[in-house]
Scaffold this active site. Structure first.
Site, PDB file in Angstrom:
ATOM      1  N   ASP A  29       0.723  -1.451   0.306  1.00  0.00           N
ATOM      2  CA  ASP A  29      -0.166   0.055   0.028  1.00  0.00           C
ATOM      3  C   ASP A  29       1.130   1.185  -0.116  1.00  0.00           C
ATOM      4  O   ASP A  29       1.259   1.187   0.304  1.00  0.00           O
ATOM      5  CB  ASP A  29      -0.970  -0.451   1.524  1.00  0.00           C
ATOM      6  CG  ASP A  29      -2.128   1.390   1.254  1.00  0.00           C
ATOM      7  OD1 ASP A  29      -2.084   1.826   0.293  1.00  0.00           O
ATOM      8  OD2 ASP A  29      -3.272   1.339   2.111  1.00  0.00           O
ATOM      9  N   ASP A  30       0.664   2.442  -0.927  1.00  0.00           N
ATOM     10  CA  ASP A  30       1.712   3.000  -0.712  1.00  0.00           C
ATOM     11  C   ASP A  30       3.162   3.507  -1.514  1.00  0.00           C
ATOM     12  O   ASP A  30       3.447   4.447  -1.298  1.00  0.00           O
ATOM     13  CB  ASP A  30       0.984   4.357  -0.072  1.00  0.00           C
ATOM     14  CG  ASP A  30      -0.128   4.896   0.146  1.00  0.00           C
ATOM     15  OD1 ASP A  30      -0.825   4.336  -0.931  1.00  0.00           O
ATOM     16  OD2 ASP A  30      -0.818   5.793   0.576  1.00  0.00           O
ATOM     17  N   CYS A  67      -6.336   3.991  -4.379  1.00  0.00           N
ATOM     18  CA  CYS A  67      -6.118   2.999  -3.510  1.00  0.00           C
ATOM     19  C   CYS A  67      -7.547   1.515  -4.105  1.00  0.00           C
ATOM     20  O   CYS A  67      -7.249   1.198  -4.177  1.00  0.00           O
ATOM     21  CB  CYS A  67      -6.436   2.973  -1.634  1.00  0.00           C
ATOM     22  SG  CYS A  67      -6.854   1.442  -1.281  1.00  0.00           S
ATOM     23  N   LYS A 121      -6.102  -5.207   3.608  1.00  0.00           N
ATOM     24  CA  LYS A 121      -6.337  -5.108   3.337  1.00  0.00           C
ATOM     25  C   LYS A 121      -7.849  -4.978   2.241  1.00  0.00           C
ATOM     26  O   LYS A 121      -7.321  -4.749   1.153  1.00  0.00           O
ATOM     27  CB  LYS A 121      -6.004  -3.418   2.971  1.00  0.00           C
ATOM     28  CG  LYS A 121      -6.711  -1.964   2.553  1.00  0.00           C
ATOM     29  CD  LYS A 121      -5.947  -1.072   2.025  1.00  0.00           C
ATOM     30  CE  LYS A 121      -6.566   0.183   2.413  1.00  0.00           C
ATOM     31  NZ  LYS A 121      -5.488   1.107   1.745  1.00  0.00           N
ATOM     32  N   HIS A 123     -10.996  -2.906   1.419  1.00  0.00           N
ATOM     33  CA  HIS A 123     -11.292  -1.082   0.774  1.00  0.00           C
ATOM     34  C   HIS A 123     -12.014  -1.429  -0.871  1.00  0.00           C
ATOM     35  O   HIS A 123     -12.089  -0.554  -1.214  1.00  0.00           O
ATOM     36  CB  HIS A 123     -10.150  -0.413   0.783  1.00  0.00           C
ATOM     37  CG  HIS A 123     -10.246   0.999   0.718  1.00  0.00           C
ATOM     38  ND1 HIS A 123      -8.882   1.651   1.167  1.00  0.00           N
ATOM     39  CD2 HIS A 123     -11.375   1.855   1.164  1.00  0.00           C
ATOM     40  CE1 HIS A 123      -9.427   3.427   1.432  1.00  0.00           C
ATOM     41  NE2 HIS A 123     -11.406   3.273   1.079  1.00  0.00           N
ATOM     42  N   HIS A 208       1.725   2.685   3.617  1.00  0.00           N
ATOM     43  CA  HIS A 208       0.685   3.642   3.831  1.00  0.00           C
ATOM     44  C   HIS A 208       0.941   4.419   5.636  1.00  0.00           C
ATOM     45  O   HIS A 208       0.668   3.675   6.433  1.00  0.00           O
ATOM     46  CB  HIS A 208      -0.868   3.137   3.832  1.00  0.00           C
ATOM     47  CG  HIS A 208      -2.160   4.331   3.411  1.00  0.00           C
ATOM     48  ND1 HIS A 208      -2.700   4.589   4.812  1.00  0.00           N
ATOM     49  CD2 HIS A 208      -2.937   4.152   2.245  1.00  0.00           C
ATOM     50  CE1 HIS A 208      -3.586   5.710   3.836  1.00  0.00           C
ATOM     51  NE2 HIS A 208      -4.032   4.972   2.580  1.00  0.00           N
ATOM     52  N   ASP A 266      -0.044  -0.307  -5.180  1.00  0.00           N
ATOM     53  CA  ASP A 266      -1.640   0.010  -5.300  1.00  0.00           C
ATOM     54  C   ASP A 266      -1.904   1.237  -6.544  1.00  0.00           C
ATOM     55  O   ASP A 266      -2.496   2.002  -6.524  1.00  0.00           O
ATOM     56  CB  ASP A 266      -2.306  -0.010  -3.987  1.00  0.00           C
ATOM     57  CG  ASP A 266      -2.421   1.236  -3.175  1.00  0.00           C
ATOM     58  OD1 ASP A 266      -1.068   1.384  -2.674  1.00  0.00           O
ATOM     59  OD2 ASP A 266      -3.125   1.287  -2.713  1.00  0.00           O
ATOM     60  N   ASN A 267      -0.921   2.286  -5.757  1.00  0.00           N
ATOM     61  CA  ASN A 267      -0.790   3.148  -6.947  1.00  0.00           C
ATOM     62  C   ASN A 267       0.956   3.855  -5.840  1.00  0.00           C
ATOM     63  O   ASN A 267       1.034   3.476  -5.447  1.00  0.00           O
ATOM     64  CB  ASN A 267      -1.514   4.510  -5.824  1.00  0.00           C
ATOM     65  CG  ASN A 267      -2.611   4.727  -4.201  1.00  0.00           C
ATOM     66  OD1 ASN A 267      -3.171   4.327  -4.190  1.00  0.00           O
ATOM     67  ND2 ASN A 267      -0.790   4.806  -3.690  1.00  0.00           N
ATOM     68  N   LYS A 284       1.346   9.847  -5.394  1.00  0.00           N
ATOM     69  CA  LYS A 284       0.413   9.937  -5.529  1.00  0.00           C
ATOM     70  C   LYS A 284      -0.481  10.583  -5.118  1.00  0.00           C
ATOM     71  O   LYS A 284      -0.538  12.324  -5.112  1.00  0.00           O
ATOM     72  CB  LYS A 284      -0.309   9.436  -3.278  1.00  0.00           C
ATOM     73  CG  LYS A 284      -1.587   8.196  -3.171  1.00  0.00           C
ATOM     74  CD  LYS A 284      -1.647   7.712  -2.107  1.00  0.00           C
ATOM     75  CE  LYS A 284      -2.766   7.393  -1.955  1.00  0.00           C
ATOM     76  NZ  LYS A 284      -3.041   6.525  -0.460  1.00  0.00           N
TER      77      LYS A 284
END
Ligand SMILES: *[C@@H]1O[C@H](CO)[C@@H](O)[C@H](O)[C@H]1NC(C)=O
Ligand SMILES: *[C@@H]1O[C@H](CO)[C@@H](O)[C@H](O)[C@H]1NC(C)=O
Ligand SMILES: *[C@@H]1O[C@H](CO)[C@@H](O)[C@H](O)[C@H]1NC(C)=O
Ligand SMILES: *[C@@H]1O[C@H](CO)[C@@H](O)[C@H](O)[C@H]1NC(C)=O
Ligand SMILES: *[C@@H]1O[C@H](CO)[C@@H](O)[C@H](O)[C@H]1NC(C)=O
Ligand SMILES: *[C@@H]1O[C@H](CO)[C@@H](O)[C@H](O)[C@H]1NC(C)=O
Length: 479
Positions: A29-30, A67, A121, A123, A208, A266-267, A284
């Protein structure tokens, strides 16, 4: 006896060869472009580096700038603007989820005989049970439904967001989520019946915000003098250790040889939260390359050409059909994603089938109406507001945090900026004034795609979500 064992071994080996590969799909994540050791020698990620450099590193694997939209693409194989998931991210009190008429990746893999597990996660919405992982193809789920929670108490503000299948998981307060998630993945591996292929989706909380890590990992970066970047770097190393522990468990169980690992962010990394996408532009929340070119690689079963990089154009929507192909299935033809399995496994980026994609279309905020970005061949056209922050940011390494450009907000579809991202991946030379005919061609493609856009599913905050009604836990049951 020896002979018998040999025969038995060869039977086992031939069984293994005919069984589809186990698939482990890891999402970081991130994580930024420049936050891994195989790109940035200051980062300590030996496990990730080994898998990446002995596998196939994707140089042009695109994701959405946020995300929920990327995860929508991973699970459904659809571009978010076609399913209503194009606007930012879902908050925990919005009565919505990815529409239930889209089939998710684990549902496709179940049809092929896989055991399907998810740790981490979600989301993608949880206002009713039908929206949640165990109703959308996963045999088991351990993790959280929403985002931004604390890594140790697993709560968003006062309310828990942590689940073991359908039950609130209260017993993990005080334990950093990377430890728990690695252990849950290891438990799944150890309990797995090897007569069935295994699919594990492991979308980690790391890295994240909130920026939190056990001291052991923080201490690995004495040379980083910015406290936030030092903690963030530790978070990346905690993720790396978790990846290492999961691969060790696969080896001990004898599953590793027949396992295909896909790793992706994810980004792009949020530079204001200490990530770095250097040398790419932006981060992001932007449709610059820094927000959308994901750190990604594959390792393992089925890959014929390894220890290589791959520059063929890939998009998050393509992972679902690519993994279904790797599993021996036939990908759906009704989705946006296309399988790149043959090109990837042969390391043949020139036979890549993707020639264009939409970075995003999102008219939800009236002032943004018209803003868009598209890639066609080597060119990228950005119309209007690209998101913030702009610029090129090396990792933060000053005592004080860097200041980022103030919010620059363009209305509508102006200006139009054109880049050749093949020769200019860092987006430094706007060619719109010297190639107006290409601007017109790409604008016309955007107009075509715009006809397929559905309104964003982005309802207002719903008080019915209040966790107080559900024993102080974010829970389904209010839509
Ligand atoms: C899902 O439902 C939406 C809204 O009714 C519709 O526009 C879309 O075409 C459907 N998609 C699929 C794959 O059934
Ligand atoms: C969890 O920790 C955060 C600090 O990161 C705090 O704001 C929040 O109140 C805590 N929640 C609970 C339920 O302890
Ligand atoms: C990895 O495994 C080692 C050895 O069991 C353990 O000490 C460590 O905490 C684990 N790390 C993570 C992130 O799970
Ligand atoms: C594993 O699954 C096979 C096929 O369903 C079954 O025959 C076998 O008993 C299972 N093994 C264990 C240890 O559960
Ligand atoms: C950060 O800056 C300090 C002081 O200038 C320097 O000694 C150190 O090597 C730098 N660390 C990184 C990771 O760039
Ligand atoms: C991978 O390739 C690089 C350079 O092409 C080489 O130095 C390295 O030894 C190779 N590694 C493996 C594991 O084959």
């Amino acid at each position: 006896m020896e002979k018998f064992i040999l025969v038995l071994l060869s039977v086992l080996v031939s069984c293994a060869a005919t069984q589809p590969p186990n698939i482990v799909f890891i999402v970081a994540d991130d994580l930024g472009w420049n936050d891994v050791g195989f790109r940035n020698p200051h980062m300590k990620t030996p496990n990730i580096d080994k898998l990446a450099t002995e596998g196939i590193i994707f140089e042009s694997a695109y994701v959405q700038p946020y995300c929920s939209p990327s995860r929508t693409a991973f699970m459904s194989g659809m571009f978010p603007f076609k399913v209503g998931m194009q606007h930012k991210v879902l908050s925990d009190d919005q009565a919505v989820c990815v529409p239930l008429n889209y089939t998710f990746l684990p549902q496709e893999l179940k049809k092929l005989g896989y055991a399907t597990h998810m740790v981490g996660k979600w989301h993608l919405g949880f206002c009713k049970w039908e929206c949640t992982p165990t109703y959308r193809g996963f045999d088991t789920f351990f993790g959280y439904y929403s985002a931004m929670e604390d890594y140790f108490n697993h709560s968003i503000g006062a309310y828990l967001d942590y689940r073991d299948d359908k039950l609130p998981a209260w017993d993990y307060r005080g334990e950093y989520s990377a430890y728990t998630f690695a252990q849950k993945a290891i438990d799944i591996i150890n309990q797995h019946n090897v007569s069935q292929p295994l699919f594990m989706y492991l979308p980690y909380q790391n890295v994240h915000a909130p920026i939190e890590v056990p001291e052991k990992y923080y201490n690995m970066y004495p040379n980083v003098i910015n406290e936030g970047r030092r903690t963030f770097s530790g978070m990346v190393s905690a993720l790396d250790e978790a990846v290492g522990n999961v691969t060790s468990a696969l080896k001990e169980k004898g599953l590793f040889e027949n396992t295909l690992i896909l790793f992706t962010a994810d980004n792009g990394g949020p530079v204001e939260a200490y990530a770095s996408n250097w040398p790419l532009r932006g981060g992001k929340h932007t449709i610059w390359e820094g927000g959308t070119r994901g750190t990604s690689f594959m390792y393992g079963a089925g890959l014929k050409k390894t220890n290589t990089t791959y520059n063929g154009m890939l998009h998050a929507v393509d992972w679902k059909p690519t993994l279904v192909s790797a599993a021996g299935g036939s990908p759906e033809t009704s989705i946006d994603g296309i399988s790149h399995w043959e090109s990837i496994r042969n390391g043949d980026q020139w036979s890549s089938h993707r020639t264009e994609f939409i970075y995003n279309l999102d008219d939800f905020e009236p002032a943004l109406e018209g803003h868009a970005a598209i890639r066609v061949g080597d060119y990228k056209l950005i119309l209007g507001y690209p998101g913030t922050p702009d610029g090129w940011h090396e990792p933060m390494n000053k005592t004080q945090d860097y200041l980022f450009d103030s919010f620059i907000y363009f209305k509508g579809d102006n200006p139009a900026r054109l880049f050749n991202v093949q020769s200019d991946p860092t987006e430094r030379y706007d060619m719109s004034s010297i190639k107006p005919e290409i601007v017109d061609q790409l604008r016309a493609r955007i107009d075509d795609y715009r006809k397929q856009m559905v309104p964003a599913l982005f309802p207002p905050h719903d008080p019915a979500s209040n966790p107080k009604k559900f024993g102080n836990v974010w829970s389904p049951g209010w839509c």
